[in-house]
Design a protein around this motif. Structure first.
Motif, mmCIF file in Angstrom:
data_model
loop_
_atom_site.group_PDB
_atom_site.id
_atom_site.type_symbol
_atom_site.label_atom_id
_atom_site.label_comp_id
_atom_site.label_asym_id
_atom_site.label_seq_id
_atom_site.Cartn_x
_atom_site.Cartn_y
_atom_site.Cartn_z
ATOM 1 N N ASN A 297 -9.900 -12.037 -2.046
ATOM 2 C CA ASN A 297 -11.540 -11.716 -2.573
ATOM 3 C C ASN A 297 -11.191 -10.155 -1.884
ATOM 4 O OD1 ASN A 297 -10.637 -11.419 0.264
ATOM 5 N ND2 ASN A 297 -11.572 -13.209 1.359
ATOM 6 N N ILE A 298 -12.271 -9.263 -1.878
ATOM 7 C CA ILE A 298 -12.563 -8.140 -1.322
ATOM 8 C C ILE A 298 -12.210 -7.351 -0.631
ATOM 9 C CG2 ILE A 298 -14.482 -6.089 -2.346
ATOM 10 C CD1 ILE A 298 -14.521 -7.718 -4.726
ATOM 11 N N GLU A 299 -11.800 -8.349 0.225
ATOM 12 C CA GLU A 299 -11.812 -7.444 2.062
ATOM 13 C C GLU A 299 -9.748 -7.669 1.500
ATOM 14 O OE1 GLU A 299 -13.118 -10.418 4.975
ATOM 15 O OE2 GLU A 299 -11.858 -8.527 6.277
ATOM 16 N N GLY A 300 -9.352 -8.586 0.733
ATOM 17 C CA GLY A 300 -8.193 -8.582 0.583
ATOM 18 C C GLY A 300 -7.174 -7.709 0.176
ATOM 19 N N VAL A 301 -7.909 -7.257 -1.184
ATOM 20 C CA VAL A 301 -7.513 -6.321 -2.049
ATOM 21 C C VAL A 301 -7.919 -4.212 -1.399
ATOM 22 C CG1 VAL A 301 -8.533 -4.685 -3.993
ATOM 23 C CG2 VAL A 301 -8.518 -7.469 -4.213
ATOM 24 N N LEU A 302 -8.967 -4.597 0.211
ATOM 25 C CA LEU A 302 -9.040 -3.757 0.410
ATOM 26 C C LEU A 302 -8.049 -3.314 1.239
ATOM 27 C CD1 LEU A 302 -13.654 -3.222 0.545
ATOM 28 C CD2 LEU A 302 -11.195 -1.576 -1.223
ATOM 29 N N ASN A 303 -7.794 -4.485 1.850
ATOM 30 C CA ASN A 303 -6.769 -4.378 3.021
ATOM 31 C C ASN A 303 -5.542 -3.979 2.421
ATOM 32 O OD1 ASN A 303 -8.352 -5.124 5.682
ATOM 33 N ND2 ASN A 303 -7.667 -6.925 4.889
ATOM 34 N N ARG A 304 -4.789 -3.927 1.219
ATOM 35 C CA ARG A 304 -4.292 -3.787 0.940
ATOM 36 C C ARG A 304 -4.103 -1.392 0.318
ATOM 37 N NH1 ARG A 304 -0.838 -8.417 -3.044
ATOM 38 N NH2 ARG A 304 -1.743 -9.340 -2.509
ATOM 39 N N PHE A 305 -5.039 -1.615 0.594
ATOM 40 C CA PHE A 305 -5.889 -0.166 0.426
ATOM 41 C C PHE A 305 -4.800 0.415 1.801
ATOM 42 C CE2 PHE A 305 -7.419 -0.389 -3.427
ATOM 43 C CZ PHE A 305 -7.195 0.559 -4.819
ATOM 44 N N ILE A 306 -5.656 -0.399 2.888
ATOM 45 C CA ILE A 306 -5.491 -0.171 4.241
ATOM 46 C C ILE A 306 -4.192 0.409 4.401
ATOM 47 C CG2 ILE A 306 -6.176 -0.616 6.019
ATOM 48 C CD1 ILE A 306 -9.035 -1.363 5.385
ATOM 49 N N SER A 307 -3.122 -0.796 3.885
ATOM 50 C CA SER A 307 -1.624 -0.843 4.538
ATOM 51 C C SER A 307 -0.671 -0.345 3.886
ATOM 52 C CB SER A 307 -0.699 -2.257 4.205
ATOM 53 O OG SER A 307 -1.779 -3.234 4.555
ATOM 54 N N ALA A 308 -1.479 0.227 2.697
ATOM 55 C CA ALA A 308 -0.900 1.185 2.060
ATOM 56 C C ALA A 308 -1.301 2.696 2.076
ATOM 57 C CB ALA A 308 -0.882 1.973 0.394
ATOM 58 N N ILE A 309 -2.383 3.097 2.921
ATOM 59 C CA ILE A 309 -2.744 4.203 3.377
ATOM 60 C C ILE A 309 -1.935 4.890 4.349
ATOM 61 C CG2 ILE A 309 -4.679 5.747 3.975
ATOM 62 C CD1 ILE A 309 -6.117 4.357 2.445
ATOM 63 N N GLU A 310 -1.672 2.929 5.721
ATOM 64 C CA GLU A 310 -1.554 3.329 7.056
ATOM 65 C C GLU A 310 -0.145 3.346 6.708
ATOM 66 O OE1 GLU A 310 -4.180 0.431 9.395
ATOM 67 O OE2 GLU A 310 -1.981 -0.645 8.564
ATOM 68 N N MET A 311 0.505 3.219 5.962
ATOM 69 C CA MET A 311 1.663 3.622 5.639
ATOM 70 C C MET A 311 2.589 4.922 5.434
ATOM 71 S SD MET A 311 4.351 0.514 3.087
ATOM 72 C CE MET A 311 4.723 1.924 1.755
ATOM 73 N N LEU A 312 1.235 5.688 4.557
ATOM 74 C CA LEU A 312 1.921 7.540 3.986
ATOM 75 C C LEU A 312 1.530 7.944 5.758
ATOM 76 C CD1 LEU A 312 -0.615 7.389 1.135
ATOM 77 C CD2 LEU A 312 1.985 7.750 0.856
ATOM 78 N N GLN A 313 0.127 7.549 6.423
ATOM 79 C CA GLN A 313 -0.043 7.950 7.514
ATOM 80 C C GLN A 313 1.475 7.785 8.572
ATOM 81 O OE1 GLN A 313 -2.904 6.596 9.948
ATOM 82 N NE2 GLN A 313 -4.297 8.025 10.193
ATOM 83 N N ARG A 314 1.441 6.837 8.544
ATOM 84 C CA ARG A 314 3.054 7.076 9.238
ATOM 85 C C ARG A 314 3.961 8.150 9.123
ATOM 86 N NH1 ARG A 314 1.609 1.391 9.546
ATOM 87 N NH2 ARG A 314 3.279 0.611 8.233
ATOM 88 N N GLN A 315 4.609 7.817 7.847
ATOM 89 C CA GLN A 315 5.130 9.098 6.907
ATOM 90 C C GLN A 315 4.329 10.409 7.987
ATOM 91 O OE1 GLN A 315 8.100 8.170 5.433
ATOM 92 N NE2 GLN A 315 8.351 10.554 6.061
ATOM 93 N N ALA A 316 3.460 10.886 7.616
ATOM 94 C CA ALA A 316 2.817 11.868 7.330
ATOM 95 C C ALA A 316 3.194 12.685 9.421
ATOM 96 C CB ALA A 316 0.962 11.902 7.579
ATOM 97 N N LEU A 317 3.186 11.066 10.547
ATOM 98 C CA LEU A 317 2.916 11.452 11.327
ATOM 99 C C LEU A 317 4.770 11.726 12.314
ATOM 100 C CD1 LEU A 317 1.719 11.249 14.003
ATOM 101 C CD2 LEU A 317 2.645 8.374 14.186
ATOM 102 N N GLN A 318 5.473 11.328 11.411
ATOM 103 C CA GLN A 318 6.655 11.441 11.640
ATOM 104 C C GLN A 318 7.127 12.969 10.620
ATOM 105 O OE1 GLN A 318 9.667 9.189 9.321
ATOM 106 N NE2 GLN A 318 9.564 7.296 11.101
#
Ligand SMILES: [Zn+2]
Length: 199
Positions: free
Chosen positions: A103-124
């Motif tokens: 559903n729309i929320e599920g699709v947006l959560n996929r975006f959020i997970s992908a961005i969180e991965m980038l964010q962890r990389q930025a932190l590192q």
């Protein structure tokens, strides 16, 4: 319907090892959708995809994201590009793209997970600017999911016409030839047509 198809496995190249399972789902008011699952019994490679039962006109589906629309069902095939237009976020079909129903929320959560991965990389990497930028995207998406009304729009662009947003307010337009050409269609496997299945 289950059958072994005459196509060698794209991962291990074993011939005759790929099994195909076909399920036809009837989605109320939106017609039939065919779910295909290919799996290799030699190496375990697996792919799921969805094909539209009716037509394959290159199409774009859009829906404004808010609390009332986040539960709308989304059928995304492997050839579909997903965009949150106002944030310039886009997921193109990748080599390993699977189709999915969510559903729309599920699709947006996929975006959020992908961005969180980038964010962890930025932190590192000690990239404070990158970290903050990721947080802004995440906050905007979360606000859209929980909010009364956001200005964000989710768009599905599918040159093969196999994807849909199932909601009464969803807007469906036909992609121009030029627009369709500019989109990636994703993995070239599976390479068969629904008409080959005799459905
Ligand atoms: Zn294999």
């Amino acid at each position: 319907m289950e059958s072994v198809i005459e196509q060698s496995c794209p991962m291990c190249y074993t011939s005759g090892s790929v099994k195909m399972i076909v399920n036809v789902h009837e989605i109320p008011y939106f017609g039939e959708h065919t779910e295909l699952t290919l799996s290799c019994n030699n190496c375990g490679w697996k792919r799921t995809d969805f094909l539209s039962g009716d037509d394959s006109t290159p199409s774009k589906w859009e829906l404004t994201i808010n609390r009332n629309t986040v539960t709308a069902r989304v059928v995304r095939s492997s050839s579909c590009t997903v965009r949150v237009e106002e944030l310039d976020l886009e997921v193109e079909p990748g080599i390993a793209a699977d189709g999915y129903v969510s559903n729309i929320e599920g699709v947006l959560n996929r975006f959020i997970s992908a961005i969180e991965m980038l964010q962890r990389q930025a932190l590192q990497d000690g990239d404070e600017g990158g970290y903050a930028a990721c947080q802004e995207y995440i906050d905007a998406l979360r606000t859209a999911i929980d909010g009364e009304g956001s200005d964000l729009t989710l768009a599905l662009l599918d040159p093969m016409g196999n994807s849909k947003i199932l909601h009464e307010n969803a807007r469906n337009t036909i992609l121009s030839e030029k627009e369709a050409k500019e989109l990636s269609v994703g993995p070239t496997i599976p390479t068969f047509d629904v008409s080959d299945l005799g459905l």
